[in-house]
Motif scaffolding. Structure first.
Motif, PDB file in Angstrom:
ATOM      1  N   GLU A   1      -8.747 -14.431 -13.670  1.00  0.00           N
ATOM      2  CA  GLU A   1      -7.479 -13.899 -14.208  1.00  0.00           C
ATOM      3  C   GLU A   1      -7.113 -12.578 -13.539  1.00  0.00           C
ATOM      4  OE1 GLU A   1      -7.746 -13.658 -18.493  1.00  0.00           O
ATOM      5  OE2 GLU A   1      -8.006 -15.846 -18.610  1.00  0.00           O
ATOM      6  N   SER A   2      -8.098 -11.668 -13.470  1.00  0.00           N
ATOM      7  CA  SER A   2      -7.831 -10.359 -12.850  1.00  0.00           C
ATOM      8  C   SER A   2      -7.464 -10.530 -11.382  1.00  0.00           C
ATOM      9  CB  SER A   2      -9.061  -9.450 -12.939  1.00  0.00           C
ATOM     10  OG  SER A   2      -9.482  -9.333 -14.272  1.00  0.00           O
ATOM     11  N   LEU A   3      -8.171 -11.416 -10.697  1.00  0.00           N
ATOM     12  CA  LEU A   3      -7.877 -11.638  -9.275  1.00  0.00           C
ATOM     13  C   LEU A   3      -6.480 -12.228  -9.096  1.00  0.00           C
ATOM     14  CD1 LEU A   3      -8.708 -11.749  -6.284  1.00  0.00           C
ATOM     15  CD2 LEU A   3      -9.816 -13.955  -6.744  1.00  0.00           C
ATOM     16  N   GLY A   4      -6.144 -13.210  -9.952  1.00  0.00           N
ATOM     17  CA  GLY A   4      -4.822 -13.832  -9.859  1.00  0.00           C
ATOM     18  C   GLY A   4      -3.702 -12.813 -10.030  1.00  0.00           C
ATOM     19  N   ARG A   5      -3.872 -11.948 -11.030  1.00  0.00           N
ATOM     20  CA  ARG A   5      -2.830 -10.917 -11.271  1.00  0.00           C
ATOM     21  C   ARG A   5      -2.694 -10.001 -10.054  1.00  0.00           C
ATOM     22  NH1 ARG A   5      -4.748 -11.156 -16.618  1.00  0.00           N
ATOM     23  NH2 ARG A   5      -6.238  -9.461 -16.319  1.00  0.00           N
ATOM     24  N   THR A   6      -3.819  -9.688  -9.439  1.00  0.00           N
ATOM     25  CA  THR A   6      -3.803  -8.833  -8.241  1.00  0.00           C
ATOM     26  C   THR A   6      -3.071  -9.524  -7.094  1.00  0.00           C
ATOM     27  OG1 THR A   6      -5.916  -7.935  -8.899  1.00  0.00           O
ATOM     28  CG2 THR A   6      -5.304  -7.629  -6.607  1.00  0.00           C
ATOM     29  N   LEU A   7      -3.359 -10.826  -6.923  1.00  0.00           N
ATOM     30  CA  LEU A   7      -2.787 -11.546  -5.780  1.00  0.00           C
ATOM     31  C   LEU A   7      -1.293 -11.820  -5.959  1.00  0.00           C
ATOM     32  CD1 LEU A   7      -5.709 -14.005  -4.912  1.00  0.00           C
ATOM     33  CD2 LEU A   7      -5.094 -11.849  -3.776  1.00  0.00           C
ATOM     34  N   ALA A   8      -0.814 -11.691  -7.203  1.00  0.00           N
ATOM     35  CA  ALA A   8       0.634 -11.864  -7.432  1.00  0.00           C
ATOM     36  C   ALA A   8       1.423 -10.852  -6.604  1.00  0.00           C
ATOM     37  CB  ALA A   8       0.946 -11.677  -8.922  1.00  0.00           C
ATOM     38  N   GLU A   9       0.798  -9.732  -6.330  1.00  0.00           N
ATOM     39  CA  GLU A   9       1.506  -8.682  -5.582  1.00  0.00           C
ATOM     40  C   GLU A   9       1.075  -8.611  -4.126  1.00  0.00           C
ATOM     41  OE1 GLU A   9       1.536  -4.970  -7.850  1.00  0.00           O
ATOM     42  OE2 GLU A   9       1.305  -6.278  -9.610  1.00  0.00           O
ATOM     43  N   LYS A  10       0.469  -9.666  -3.648  1.00  0.00           N
ATOM     44  CA  LYS A  10       0.127  -9.703  -2.214  1.00  0.00           C
ATOM     45  C   LYS A  10       0.987 -10.755  -1.526  1.00  0.00           C
ATOM     46  CE  LYS A  10      -3.390 -10.527   1.223  1.00  0.00           C
ATOM     47  NZ  LYS A  10      -4.719 -10.941   1.619  1.00  0.00           N
ATOM     48  N   ASP A  11       1.572 -10.415  -0.370  1.00  0.00           N
ATOM     49  CA  ASP A  11       2.436 -11.366   0.331  1.00  0.00           C
ATOM     50  C   ASP A  11       1.666 -12.282   1.279  1.00  0.00           C
ATOM     51  OD1 ASP A  11       4.698 -10.439  -0.894  1.00  0.00           O
ATOM     52  OD2 ASP A  11       4.961  -8.807   0.563  1.00  0.00           O
TER      53      ASP A  11
ATOM     54  N   ILE B   1      -6.139 -21.073 -12.937  1.00  0.00           N
ATOM     55  CA  ILE B   1      -5.987 -19.690 -13.430  1.00  0.00           C
ATOM     56  C   ILE B   1      -5.361 -18.831 -12.335  1.00  0.00           C
ATOM     57  CG2 ILE B   1      -7.238 -17.604 -14.149  1.00  0.00           C
ATOM     58  CD1 ILE B   1      -9.286 -19.425 -15.552  1.00  0.00           C
ATOM     59  N   LEU B   2      -5.850 -18.995 -11.108  1.00  0.00           N
ATOM     60  CA  LEU B   2      -5.306 -18.203  -9.990  1.00  0.00           C
ATOM     61  C   LEU B   2      -3.812 -18.497  -9.819  1.00  0.00           C
ATOM     62  CD1 LEU B   2      -8.123 -18.610  -7.276  1.00  0.00           C
ATOM     63  CD2 LEU B   2      -7.543 -16.525  -8.552  1.00  0.00           C
ATOM     64  N   GLU B   3      -3.457 -19.776  -9.888  1.00  0.00           N
ATOM     65  CA  GLU B   3      -2.036 -20.159  -9.701  1.00  0.00           C
ATOM     66  C   GLU B   3      -1.180 -19.582 -10.819  1.00  0.00           C
ATOM     67  OE1 GLU B   3      -2.167 -24.484  -9.308  1.00  0.00           O
ATOM     68  OE2 GLU B   3      -2.019 -24.258  -7.123  1.00  0.00           O
ATOM     69  N   GLU B   4      -1.668 -19.709 -12.045  1.00  0.00           N
ATOM     70  CA  GLU B   4      -0.931 -19.249 -13.213  1.00  0.00           C
ATOM     71  C   GLU B   4      -0.690 -17.734 -13.152  1.00  0.00           C
ATOM     72  OE1 GLU B   4       0.030 -20.905 -16.048  1.00  0.00           O
ATOM     73  OE2 GLU B   4       0.538 -19.110 -17.234  1.00  0.00           O
ATOM     74  N   GLU B   5      -1.768 -17.000 -12.841  1.00  0.00           N
ATOM     75  CA  GLU B   5      -1.678 -15.532 -12.888  1.00  0.00           C
ATOM     76  C   GLU B   5      -0.964 -14.952 -11.672  1.00  0.00           C
ATOM     77  OE1 GLU B   5      -2.504 -13.705 -15.456  1.00  0.00           O
ATOM     78  OE2 GLU B   5      -3.399 -15.353 -16.592  1.00  0.00           O
ATOM     79  N   SER B   6      -1.066 -15.638 -10.521  1.00  0.00           N
ATOM     80  CA  SER B   6      -0.456 -15.078  -9.306  1.00  0.00           C
ATOM     81  C   SER B   6       0.953 -15.586  -9.085  1.00  0.00           C
ATOM     82  CB  SER B   6      -1.302 -15.428  -8.072  1.00  0.00           C
ATOM     83  OG  SER B   6      -1.248 -16.821  -7.835  1.00  0.00           O
TER      84      SER B   6
ATOM     85  N   LEU C   1      -2.279 -19.454  -0.251  1.00  0.00           N
ATOM     86  CA  LEU C   1      -3.438 -19.168  -1.110  1.00  0.00           C
ATOM     87  C   LEU C   1      -4.384 -20.361  -0.975  1.00  0.00           C
ATOM     88  CD1 LEU C   1      -4.769 -17.397  -3.323  1.00  0.00           C
ATOM     89  CD2 LEU C   1      -3.439 -18.686  -5.005  1.00  0.00           C
ATOM     90  N   GLU C   2      -5.605 -20.090  -0.514  1.00  0.00           N
ATOM     91  CA  GLU C   2      -6.566 -21.181  -0.309  1.00  0.00           C
ATOM     92  C   GLU C   2      -7.788 -20.950  -1.186  1.00  0.00           C
ATOM     93  OE1 GLU C   2      -5.812 -23.727   1.410  1.00  0.00           O
ATOM     94  OE2 GLU C   2      -4.075 -22.944   2.520  1.00  0.00           O
ATOM     95  N   ILE C   3      -8.533 -22.043  -1.418  1.00  0.00           N
ATOM     96  CA  ILE C   3      -9.727 -21.919  -2.255  1.00  0.00           C
ATOM     97  C   ILE C   3     -10.885 -22.693  -1.622  1.00  0.00           C
ATOM     98  CG2 ILE C   3      -9.243 -23.866  -3.813  1.00  0.00           C
ATOM     99  CD1 ILE C   3     -10.069 -21.603  -6.031  1.00  0.00           C
TER     100      ILE C   3
END
Ligand SMILES: NC(=O)c1ccc[n+]([C@@H]2O[C@H](COP(=O)([O-])OP(=O)(O)OC[C@H]3O[C@@H](n4cnc5c(N)ncnc54)[C@H](O)[C@@H]3O)[C@@H](O)[C@H]2O)c1
Ligand SMILES: O=c1ccn([C@@H]2O[C@H](COP(=O)(O)OP(=O)(O)O[C@H]3O[C@H](CO)[C@@H](O)[C@H](O)[C@H]3O)[C@@H](O)[C@H]2O)c(=O)[nH]1
Length: 429
Positions: free
Chosen positions: A102-112, A135-140, A148-150
């Motif tokens: 969750e924390s990572l996703g929120r952070t990545l929302a602001e990365k281009d 979770i990453l998709e939802e939060e970012s 965005l890759e996993i």
């Protein structure tokens, strides 16, 4: 490459220092401020051979720690090295993974730019794609596959040889969601993959997740099988070590992981075997063999204490427990077999005096009422009997003159002077 690592425990700290050593710029992201301060001061928050000097060399240049997730945006790849503990009923507890994602996703929302997220933690099949990725998709607000890759990249390092295991592995397993994600990880690991001895396994995410559990289940099962054969050997009056040394010459079997005795503990085998059992049941399959692997392991400490009781009446006896860590070379006492030995001894009315070269302070809070000795000699002084629970090399030089009864029951096959004892009993020999 600019790499961030979330979670700076055994795995996160080790791989951070090693990746810095390979020339990458590494950022540790950790919620524990003491760990962050320790790494930034050039010190190691855990004891592992080769770690302190690597952190000292790279801290302040290409290795840094922070509590601030925002700094992750300056990196290209993030490893999740978060704990995956077990719940009270043995199942996999994904709460720390969810919180980190969750924390990572929120952070990545602001990365281009592009970003690769790699699950390094041990997780059951489906977790990366069905729990972490959503979770990453939802939060970012971003989509996997769209910059965005996993990937899933399990870790096989052992405690006490973590640095060496990471830099010189038998295999690197990469389960990637796209060709690009796999290529990034191959580039990151290039110096390790160039070694002739390192095999690269490229597979899908689900297989990568299961390879880790299968690996640990296999090793734990091997030790339980060796212990079962050892118990049978003991009944026949045969020496399991001689038997299994010969068996190990068959290269389909191998000589490694053949030490019978008190069984397996630690922060990985118990929780991973239990998570796999619980996961299999959830899928509708009863893992009878893995159940037996655990019950053989659970019985060994009780067997050790029963063997001692054949020579020493335990009620009121003073018994030295030599070794507390789950294996030598570490102060980790999680699921250590020594703790089960202490429980069984106390249930039978014995007074325990314990010694370990490094692990005493990790046991004392949970067992404040037992006595702790400063040396093995001091533990043996006046003891009515002793047991070896961890195979620390220093125990090979034990002297027994101070014991009230020179009785030793050995759970780890140390190389002790058996002639100096009145009674020497090995658990499986
Ligand atoms: N220890 C081993 O030998 C080993 C080997 C291979 C794989 N693994 C697996 O690797 C994973 C990590 O294991 P470990 O032994 O390093 O665990 P650990 O408990 O030593 O370290 C985890 C770290 O994550 C930190 N943390 C927790 N939540 C956080 C968050 N939201 N953000 C940032 N940091 C957070 C904790 O403070 C802790 O320092 C587990 O899945 C484990 O099964 C462990
Ligand atoms: O012949 C043997 C070998 C091991 N053990 C016991 O098995 C346990 C585990 O030992 P080891 O595997 O050396 O320690 P870990 O650091 O827990 O490493 C295991 O768990 C890690 C976390 O998943 C994996 O990465 C490693 O590959 C895997 O070996 C210890 O209690 C040992 O005493 C035996 O009793 N007999």
């Amino acid at each position: 490459m600019d790499v961030s690592i979330i979670g700076s425990g055994y795995v996160g700290t080790t791989i951070a220092a090693c990746l810095a050593d390979l020339g990458h710029d590494v950022l540790n992201v950790e919620i524990d401020e003491d760990i962050v301060a320790t790494i930034n001061a050039g010190e190691a928050p855990i004891h592992e051979s080769g770690l302190e000097e690597r952190i000292a060399e790279h801290a302040g240049t290409n290795l840094r720690a922070t509590t601030d997730y925002d700094e992750i945006r300056e990196t290209d790849v993030t490893f999740l090295c978060l704990p995956t503990p077990q719940t009270d009923d043995g199942a996999l507890d994904l709460a720390p993974m969810r919180a980190g994602a969750e924390s990572l996703g929120r952070t990545l929302a602001e990365k281009d730019g592009d970003h690769l997220v790699v699950v390094k933690s041990t997780v059951l099949p489906g977790t990366t794609e069905e729990v972490v990725a959503p979770i990453l998709e939802e939060e970012s607000g971003r989509r996997i596959g769209d910059g965005l890759e996993i990937a899933m990249n399990p870790e096989f390092l052992r405690m006490s040889t973590a640095v060496e295991d990471f830099l010189e592995p038998d295999k690197v397993v990469i389960g990637a969601s796209s060709e690009g994600a796999g290529a990034t990880l191959r580039e990151l690991y290039d110096p390790i993959l160039e070694r002739e001895e390192t095999d690269l396994v490229e597979t899908d995410v689900r297989e990568a997740e299961l390879i880790k559990y299968a690996n640990n289940a296999f090793l734990a099962s091997k030790v339980s099988l060796v212990n079962e054969l050892g118990n049978v050997a003991k009944e026949y009056g045969a020496d399991a070590y001689e038997v299994l040394a010969a068996v190990g010459l068959d290269d389909r079997i191998s000589e490694r992981f053949m030490r019978s005795g008190l069984g397996w503990g630690g922060s990985c085998f118990p929780k991973d075997v239990n998570a796999l059992r619980a996961g299999a049941r959830e899928q509708g399959y009863d893992p009878d063999l893995l159940d037996a692997v655990v019950s053989v392991n659970d019985e060994q400490p009780r067997r050790l204490v029963a063997l001692l009781a054949e020579h020493v009446p335990l009620e009121g006896a003073r018994v030295a427990v030599l070794g507390l860590s789950f294996k030598p070379g570490t102060d980790d006492v999680r699921k250590s077999r020594a703790l089960d030995v202490i429980e069984h001894l106390r249930e039978r009315g014995a007074e325990v005096v314990a010694y370990d070269p490094v692990a005493i302070e990790n046991v004392r809070p949970d067992y404040p009422e037992i006595e702790y000795a400063d040396s093995a000699d001091a533990a043996l002084e006046g003891a009515d009997g002793a047991v070896v629970a961890t195979d620390w090399p220093e125990f090979d030089d034990l002297a027994f003159d101070g014991m009230a009864n020179r009785v030793l029951v050995d759970g780890r096959r140390i190389d002790v002077d058996r002639d100096a004892l009145e009674v020497y009993e090995g658990l499986t020999w």
